[in-house]
Structure formats: C-alpha cells, structure tokens
Design a protein around this motif. Structure first.
Motif, PDB file in Angstrom:
ATOM      1  N   VAL A 176     -87.644  10.799-109.462  1.00 18.10           N
ATOM      2  CA  VAL A 176     -88.927  10.181-109.083  1.00 18.10           C
ATOM      3  C   VAL A 176     -88.930   8.711-109.491  1.00 18.10           C
ATOM      4  CG1 VAL A 176     -91.413  10.157-109.518  1.00 18.10           C
ATOM      5  CG2 VAL A 176     -90.225  12.343-109.176  1.00 18.10           C
ATOM      6  N   ALA A 177     -88.492   8.438-110.718  1.00 20.61           N
ATOM      7  CA  ALA A 177     -88.448   7.056-111.195  1.00 20.61           C
ATOM      8  C   ALA A 177     -87.549   6.199-110.313  1.00 20.61           C
ATOM      9  CB  ALA A 177     -87.959   7.015-112.647  1.00 20.61           C
ATOM     10  N   VAL A 178     -86.405   6.726-109.918  1.00 21.50           N
ATOM     11  CA  VAL A 178     -85.485   5.981-109.047  1.00 21.50           C
ATOM     12  C   VAL A 178     -86.151   5.677-107.705  1.00 21.50           C
ATOM     13  CG1 VAL A 178     -83.342   6.157-107.727  1.00 21.50           C
ATOM     14  CG2 VAL A 178     -83.383   6.816-110.144  1.00 21.50           C
ATOM     15  N   ARG A 179     -86.878   6.641-107.170  1.00 22.53           N
ATOM     16  CA  ARG A 179     -87.540   6.406-105.880  1.00 22.53           C
ATOM     17  C   ARG A 179     -88.641   5.345-106.010  1.00 22.53           C
ATOM     18  NH1 ARG A 179     -86.289  11.957-105.175  1.00 22.53           N
ATOM     19  NH2 ARG A 179     -88.252  12.725-106.047  1.00 22.53           N
ATOM     20  N   LEU A 180     -89.353   5.339-107.121  1.00 20.72           N
ATOM     21  CA  LEU A 180     -90.362   4.303-107.333  1.00 20.72           C
ATOM     22  C   LEU A 180     -89.704   2.925-107.439  1.00 20.72           C
ATOM     23  CD1 LEU A 180     -92.784   5.955-109.950  1.00 20.72           C
ATOM     24  CD2 LEU A 180     -93.016   5.870-107.463  1.00 20.72           C
ATOM     25  N   ILE A 181     -88.594   2.849-108.152  1.00 17.91           N
ATOM     26  CA  ILE A 181     -87.868   1.581-108.289  1.00 17.91           C
ATOM     27  C   ILE A 181     -87.342   1.120-106.934  1.00 17.91           C
ATOM     28  CG2 ILE A 181     -85.816   0.507-109.287  1.00 17.91           C
ATOM     29  CD1 ILE A 181     -86.271   2.429-111.726  1.00 17.91           C
ATOM     30  N   ASP A 182     -86.775   2.052-106.164  1.00 18.91           N
ATOM     31  CA  ASP A 182     -86.260   1.708-104.834  1.00 18.91           C
ATOM     32  C   ASP A 182     -87.380   1.177-103.943  1.00 18.91           C
ATOM     33  OD1 ASP A 182     -83.736   2.488-105.591  1.00 18.91           O
ATOM     34  OD2 ASP A 182     -83.791   4.419-104.561  1.00 18.91           O
ATOM     35  N   TRP A 183     -88.559   1.791-104.069  1.00 17.39           N
ATOM     36  CA  TRP A 183     -89.700   1.359-103.258  1.00 17.39           C
ATOM     37  C   TRP A 183     -90.091  -0.080-103.615  1.00 17.39           C
ATOM     38  CZ3 TRP A 183     -94.911   0.117-104.255  1.00 17.39           C
ATOM     39  CH2 TRP A 183     -95.773   0.162-103.151  1.00 17.39           C
ATOM     40  N   LEU A 184     -90.073  -0.379-104.909  1.00 17.63           N
ATOM     41  CA  LEU A 184     -90.365  -1.752-105.342  1.00 17.63           C
ATOM     42  C   LEU A 184     -89.289  -2.724-104.857  1.00 17.63           C
ATOM     43  CD1 LEU A 184     -91.506  -1.023-109.005  1.00 17.63           C
ATOM     44  CD2 LEU A 184     -92.965  -1.923-107.184  1.00 17.63           C
ATOM     45  N   GLU A 185     -88.038  -2.345-104.992  1.00 17.99           N
ATOM     46  CA  GLU A 185     -86.939  -3.233-104.615  1.00 17.99           C
ATOM     47  C   GLU A 185     -86.943  -3.505-103.113  1.00 17.99           C
ATOM     48  OE1 GLU A 185     -83.367  -1.557-106.196  1.00 17.99           O
ATOM     49  OE2 GLU A 185     -83.785  -2.303-108.229  1.00 17.99           O
ATOM     50  N   ALA A 186     -87.335  -2.523-102.308  1.00 21.58           N
ATOM     51  CA  ALA A 186     -87.400  -2.710-100.867  1.00 21.58           C
ATOM     52  C   ALA A 186     -88.436  -3.765-100.486  1.00 21.58           C
ATOM     53  CB  ALA A 186     -87.721  -1.383-100.175  1.00 21.58           C
ATOM     54  N   ARG A 187     -89.356  -4.029-101.378  1.00 24.50           N
ATOM     55  CA  ARG A 187     -90.395  -5.036-101.151  1.00 24.50           C
ATOM     56  C   ARG A 187     -90.119  -6.324-101.920  1.00 24.50           C
ATOM     57  NH1 ARG A 187     -91.567  -0.318-100.094  1.00 24.50           N
ATOM     58  NH2 ARG A 187     -93.168   0.297 -98.587  1.00 24.50           N
ATOM     59  N   THR A 237     -88.295  -4.495-115.945  1.00 20.45           N
ATOM     60  CA  THR A 237     -87.116  -4.980-116.661  1.00 20.45           C
ATOM     61  C   THR A 237     -85.987  -3.941-116.602  1.00 20.45           C
ATOM     62  OG1 THR A 237     -87.722  -4.019-118.795  1.00 20.45           O
ATOM     63  CG2 THR A 237     -88.636  -6.201-118.262  1.00 20.45           C
ATOM     64  N   GLU A 238     -84.797  -4.362-116.956  1.00 22.84           N
ATOM     65  CA  GLU A 238     -83.656  -3.448-116.984  1.00 22.84           C
ATOM     66  C   GLU A 238     -83.907  -2.310-117.978  1.00 22.84           C
ATOM     67  OE1 GLU A 238     -81.038  -3.180-115.161  1.00 22.84           O
ATOM     68  OE2 GLU A 238     -81.317  -5.001-113.962  1.00 22.84           O
ATOM     69  N   ASP A 239     -84.451  -2.648-119.130  1.00 28.37           N
ATOM     70  CA  ASP A 239     -84.734  -1.613-120.126  1.00 28.37           C
ATOM     71  C   ASP A 239     -85.736  -0.597-119.599  1.00 28.37           C
ATOM     72  OD1 ASP A 239     -82.981  -2.692-121.941  1.00 28.37           O
ATOM     73  OD2 ASP A 239     -84.526  -3.719-123.133  1.00 28.37           O
ATOM     74  N   GLU A 240     -86.755  -1.074-118.896  1.00 23.58           N
ATOM     75  CA  GLU A 240     -87.754  -0.167-118.324  1.00 23.58           C
ATOM     76  C   GLU A 240     -87.135   0.696-117.229  1.00 23.58           C
ATOM     77  OE1 GLU A 240     -91.570  -3.113-119.188  1.00 23.58           O
ATOM     78  OE2 GLU A 240     -90.488  -3.223-117.278  1.00 23.58           O
ATOM     79  N   ARG A 241     -86.273   0.100-116.400  1.00 20.13           N
ATOM     80  CA  ARG A 241     -85.599   0.888-115.366  1.00 20.13           C
ATOM     81  C   ARG A 241     -84.711   1.960-115.989  1.00 20.13           C
ATOM     82  NH1 ARG A 241     -85.671  -3.957-112.371  1.00 20.13           N
ATOM     83  NH2 ARG A 241     -83.812  -4.752-113.397  1.00 20.13           N
ATOM     84  N   ASP A 242     -84.042   1.599-117.083  1.00 18.64           N
ATOM     85  CA  ASP A 242     -83.094   2.521-117.704  1.00 18.64           C
ATOM     86  C   ASP A 242     -83.758   3.747-118.308  1.00 18.64           C
ATOM     87  OD1 ASP A 242     -81.009   0.898-116.978  1.00 18.64           O
ATOM     88  OD2 ASP A 242     -80.751  -0.026-118.953  1.00 18.64           O
ATOM     89  N   LEU A 247     -94.587   2.769-113.701  1.00 16.62           N
ATOM     90  CA  LEU A 247     -95.948   2.482-113.236  1.00 16.62           C
ATOM     91  C   LEU A 247     -96.669   1.577-114.225  1.00 16.62           C
ATOM     92  CD1 LEU A 247     -98.293   2.994-111.254  1.00 16.62           C
ATOM     93  CD2 LEU A 247     -98.832   5.057-112.578  1.00 16.62           C
ATOM     94  N   GLY A 248     -96.537   1.866-115.519  1.00 17.51           N
ATOM     95  CA  GLY A 248     -97.205   1.050-116.528  1.00 17.51           C
ATOM     96  C   GLY A 248     -96.702  -0.376-116.541  1.00 17.51           C
ATOM     97  N   ALA A 249     -95.399  -0.563-116.324  1.00 20.63           N
ATOM     98  CA  ALA A 249     -94.819  -1.905-116.316  1.00 20.63           C
ATOM     99  C   ALA A 249     -95.384  -2.738-115.177  1.00 20.63           C
ATOM    100  CB  ALA A 249     -93.297  -1.809-116.205  1.00 20.63           C
ATOM    101  N   VAL A 250     -95.474  -2.130-114.011  1.00 19.92           N
ATOM    102  CA  VAL A 250     -96.015  -2.851-112.859  1.00 19.92           C
ATOM    103  C   VAL A 250     -97.490  -3.170-113.075  1.00 19.92           C
ATOM    104  CG1 VAL A 250     -96.492  -2.712-110.373  1.00 19.92           C
ATOM    105  CG2 VAL A 250     -94.320  -1.848-111.283  1.00 19.92           C
ATOM    106  N   ASN A 251     -98.216  -2.249-113.677  1.00 21.36           N
ATOM    107  CA  ASN A 251     -99.634  -2.494-113.929  1.00 21.36           C
ATOM    108  C   ASN A 251     -99.843  -3.653-114.896  1.00 21.36           C
ATOM    109  OD1 ASN A 251    -102.540  -1.618-113.800  1.00 21.36           O
ATOM    110  ND2 ASN A 251    -102.172  -1.317-115.982  1.00 21.36           N
ATOM    111  N   ARG A 252     -98.982  -3.775-115.891  1.00 22.36           N
ATOM    112  CA  ARG A 252     -99.121  -4.876-116.843  1.00 22.36           C
ATOM    113  C   ARG A 252     -98.896  -6.229-116.170  1.00 22.36           C
ATOM    114  NH1 ARG A 252     -96.376  -1.229-120.023  1.00 22.36           N
ATOM    115  NH2 ARG A 252     -94.372  -2.275-119.718  1.00 22.36           N
TER     116      ARG A 252
END
Length: 245
Positions: A48-59, A66-71, A79-84
């Motif tokens: 699920v996390a990978v799909r959310l990241i892919d969705w962001l990257e596609a845009r 951050t890399e740490d948050e992705r990892d 979701l929290g990172a994007v909200n901040r």
C-alpha cells in the motif's frame, strides 16, 4: 526468596492490576488494527505504501516524502509526511481517500486477532459499552466489524481518521470524541492498544490503558513507553472477566 517466588509474585500482582482495570471500565475503547484484527495480514501495508509513493511520483511530487519516510513502507507515515508539507490541501484529501480505499480492501481479508470476537461479545454481554478509536479509516473498521457480525457491539461508536490528520494518535482526539459521545468520565473507561501512540493518546485523555502485545517486540515497545499492564493473549482478559462474573 527464590527467583521463582519473585516471578510468581510479579505475575500475581499484574493479574490483580488487570482485574482492577477491567472492574473499573464502563466503556472500553479499542484500537482497531492489532487488538481487533490484523488489517493488513493479506493486503500488505508495505505494498500500500509503495502504491501511495508511486501515485505521488507520477504527479512529480516525490520530494514531498523523504528517503527515510519512504523506507518505512508505512502508509500512515507517507500520508502524515505529505500532510505536514501540504496541510489542508486537495492533494492530502486525495491521498487520504486512496489510503481509505486500500484499507477497505484490506478489511475484506483482514485476519481476526485470536479471541477478539469472543472477548468483544463477552464484554458486551456483561454490560460494558465498546467503541473503536483508531488511526485507520472508520469506514474500514465499520466494514470489518459488519463482516464479523460485531457491528452491533460498537455502533455507532467508531471514531477514526478524519481529514484533520494532526488529530491522529498520539493526539487524544478520537478518544475524546468517544468519551464525549458516550458520556463517560475518562477514569471509568479503558483503552486497549498495541502501540506506544495508543498509550500516549490514552494518557493524554486521562484513560487507563491495557497493552496488547502479541510478540516480544510489541511487549518491549509498550513497556518502553511506560505501559504497566500488558497481555499476550486477549483470552487472558476474557478469563479475568469471567472470574468476576
């Protein structure tokens, strides 16, 4: 005094503390993913996390995480990172809705926590009122509970993630909503959770806390946060309830 005697006394003391927590609870606030079920047991949270990241990257929005948050491969952290970084934006609303959709799919294949269904029904039968207080979507929690025939034990008291992501636990917002709606003093409630942020939210709300630790890692996390009473099986709670009946 032998080490066996000391250990026996410690177990007896914790059992007494467990009974005191149960006796004082008129309302039981349940975290959802963990104490009630393993939401992502078959619908991987990492995927699920990978799909959310892919969705962001596609845009073109890779830089919002951050890399740490992705990892972490934790969808809540993504979701929290994007909200901040984009608070109160349409982007956050859209990402939260995508996570809710994933959680609804996960709810259909979630794995019940051992003894949870029985404990929920037993606690309801002896007169306690129950609520869900979760960082997951309330729609996902409602869907799961309905599928297990447990919705009547909780409805309408299911309090989960809203668009105000700053209110996620460890903020006590969802607990306070439950307490207010159910008209109960915090000291007469009890929260069951399996994470440090559950405990911190309960402490902020003034609600006694019982930790559910299904493995040693969870036990260490809860004890490190300051949790005094934990169980490794929900059947321990049910047995304590029946002893008092």
């Amino acid at each position: 005094m032998t080490s066996d005697t000391t250990q026996t006394e410690a177990v007896t003391a914790e059992l007494e503390e467990l009974r005191e927590l149960i006796t004082g609870a008129r309302v039981v606030l349940w975290d959802f993913d963990g104490p009630i079920c393993r939401l992502f047991a078959r619908h991987s949270a990492q995927d699920v996390a990978v799909r959310l990241i892919d969705w962001l990257e596609a845009r073109g929005l890779r830089g919002l995480v951050t890399e740490d948050e992705r990892d972490t491969l934790n969808p809540q952290i993504i979701l929290g990172a994007v909200n901040r970084r984009r608070p109160d934006s349409d982007l956050v609303e859209a990402l939260e809705e995508r996570l809710t959709s994933e959680e609804l799919q996960a709810a259909a294949s979630a794995m019940p926590t051992p003894h949870a269904d029985t404990l929920i029904r037993t606690w309801t039968a002896v007169g306690a009122r129950l609520a869900v207080t979760t960082n997951n979507s309330p729609r996902a929690a409602s869907s799961y509970l309905a599928g297990r025939g447990l919705d009547s034990c909780f409805a309408p008291h299911i309090y989960g993630r809203t668009q105000r992501l700053e209110h996620l636990k460890p903020h006590p917002h969802c607990l306070n909503r439950a307490l207010t709606a159910m008209g109960v003093d915090p000291a007469r409630a009890l929260m069951i959770g399996d994470a440090d942020y559950d405990f911190l939210a309960a402490r902020s709300a003034g609600v006694p806390f019982l930790g559910y630790a299904r493995n040693e890692r969870k036990e260490k996390l809860l004890r490190g946060a300051g949790v005094k009473v934990t169980v490794s099986s929900l059947d321990q709670i049910r047995n304590a309830l029946l002893d008092q009946a």
